[in-house]
Every structure is written in structure tokens, then in C-alpha cells.
Design an enzyme around this catalytic site. Sequence first.
Site, short mmCIF file in Angstrom:
data_model
loop_
_atom_site.label_atom_id
_atom_site.label_comp_id
_atom_site.label_asym_id
_atom_site.label_seq_id
_atom_site.Cartn_x
_atom_site.Cartn_y
_atom_site.Cartn_z
N HIS A 285 -8.01 -4.84 -0.92
CA HIS A 285 -7.05 -4.51 -0.30
C HIS A 285 -6.22 -4.82 1.24
O HIS A 285 -7.35 -4.80 2.05
CB HIS A 285 -6.94 -2.75 -0.20
N ASP B 12 -10.23 -3.66 -5.26
CA ASP B 12 -9.35 -2.68 -4.52
C ASP B 12 -9.62 -1.44 -5.25
O ASP B 12 -9.14 -1.27 -6.60
CB ASP B 12 -8.02 -3.05 -4.28
N SER C 74 0.92 -1.14 -0.11
CA SER C 74 -0.04 0.09 -0.03
C SER C 74 0.66 1.25 -0.18
O SER C 74 1.54 1.35 -0.88
CB SER C 74 -0.95 -0.13 1.18
#
Length: 316
Positions: free
Chosen positions: A284, A254, A160
Site C-alpha cells: 500500500h 495490501d 487510498s
Amino acid sequence: MALDPQAQALLAAFAGMPPLDFAQLTAPAYRAMLAAGGALAPGDAIAAEEDLMISTASGPIAARLYRPVAEGGDKNALLPLTVFFHGGGFVACGLDTHANLCRCLAQRARTVVLSVDYRLAPEARFPAAAVDACDAVRWAASNSGDLRVRPGALAVAGDSAGGNLAAVVAQHMRHSGVNIAHQVLFYPVLDCATEHPSYESMGDGYFLSADMMRWFKDQYFAEGADRADPRASPLAAADLSGVASATVISAEYDPLRDEAEHYAARLAQAGVLTTHLRWPGQIHGFASLLGALDAADHALTLAARSLRLALHVQNT
């Protein structure tokens, strides 16, 4: 494909929580909310963990070193090093929240992992995290002896927001004399200036929302900051030639999916050896959810295999 049943069960549990009011949410309140969450599986057993401090021009950075169990009984063999950057929207998380992921990468890839506790926003806004990431990798490359790792065998990884930092480092270091052998990017943030179509199609109801991403960016950037700066948006870089080979893992459900996949395509077009996998049915953050999602274990094994191959770690 359809949403993975295990991910669907997690989302059903999250659905009972009160919605976040992003107009009122503060970074300390968000961090406290995460700290109150349930514990995840601890990851693979490894030989040792050591907390240390990285000395940089911007000040000391806390870090943690993960050393895998020796193969063949040779505890003195020098292994390669992977520098890892945790996710959390540039706002939250740290060494503890991503320890399970680091343990698995260390043990399965046969690499020492250095997890970096870079400065968080909004207390330290862009480009502080990017500066810390580059400084940490330069420090690691210069201190292989003290770290007891193989000189010149260095990779970066992150998830991320941490994937953003790993990509920033991989771009920056190609001109610095520090050789990066590989980059592993789990569902990375790669474009802070533009919202891609998956923000609309996957931006609500799948754990990470488009509104949450907007809030993260507002915390990370001061008013007037250039969000298209490649140190913030690696996808905005005009030239990707010479960047380290890459493994890019995106998640089907996501909002960040499209920018990750666009980046993988651009790397390949620039002649960078790139492996991309869209993880079917997943959300995610899934690679950290060991014990809750079978896909987490599978993704970490795949990522570790790519690291091991790129770093030329041989079975003994």
C-alpha cells in the site's frame, strides 16, 4: 508473486520502529510522526505551481494547481483538469506530502492537476471530506476560465483515502450535470463497513496494517455513523451504471486489495469501461514512494497514460 525486493528493504527498515499503540495514538501525534519521516523524490519538473483557495458553502478549502511544461512551445493551449485527493486515512497528509505524485501526473498526462486539501478527521468527521471533495469538483467545473483549463475536460484521481473521495465524486457527479471523463484510483479505500479477506491475509507486516485501518475509520466516523453510506463506502452503492470510466490500481500486499478489486469488477459488470491492474509484489502507498520503488514510477506512467487517453490530450 514474491514481495518486491525494494519494498522488502523498506519494510525491513520500518520493522525497527516502535510499534504503534492504537489505543493511545492521537491524530496530532500520528501527523507529527509522518512529518518527521524522510523526504521522497520530488517528482517530474513542471512549469508552475500555484496555491489557491476554493470557495464553498462549508468554508474555504486550500488547494494547489500544478501546470505541466507546454508541448510544442504553445504556452497558451488549454489543457484538461484532473482534481486530485491525497491519501492519509482521512486523518493525515496534505498538499505537500503528495506533491511528487501530482507533478508526475500533470507532466505525464498533459493535464493541469488541482490538489485539494480537504478537511481531516477527527476534527472534521464524515461526511466532511466527501462534501469537500464534491464541492471542490463542482467549483473546478464552474471556474475553468479562471483556472485556464479546457472546459468540460475533467477527471478525478486519488490514492487510498483520496481514492475513496475520487470514487465518491465519480458516483455523485453522474447525476449533477458535471461530466467526469475518468477516475484513477490508487489502492483506494472503498468499503468502510466490511473487512474483506485481504485484511486477514495482508493485514500485518506490509506497511499498512488492518489495525491501522481500523484506527483510521474510528477517527473518521462519529459513533453511530452509517459506515455503509456510499459517501463512505462507494462499494456499497447499489447501482454503478453511468459512473466515469476507471483505472483501478491495487497492490498485491495490501489489506485494501480485495475491496479495490471487487469495485473494479462491479464497475465492469455495470458497463463502465474499467482497467484494473494488481501491482505484483507491492505494498500500500507504493506510488508515492518515488526514488525508493521503481514500481512507483511505472505505476504513475500507466495512470497518466490512462488519464491522457480518457481526456483526449493529443501529442503536438
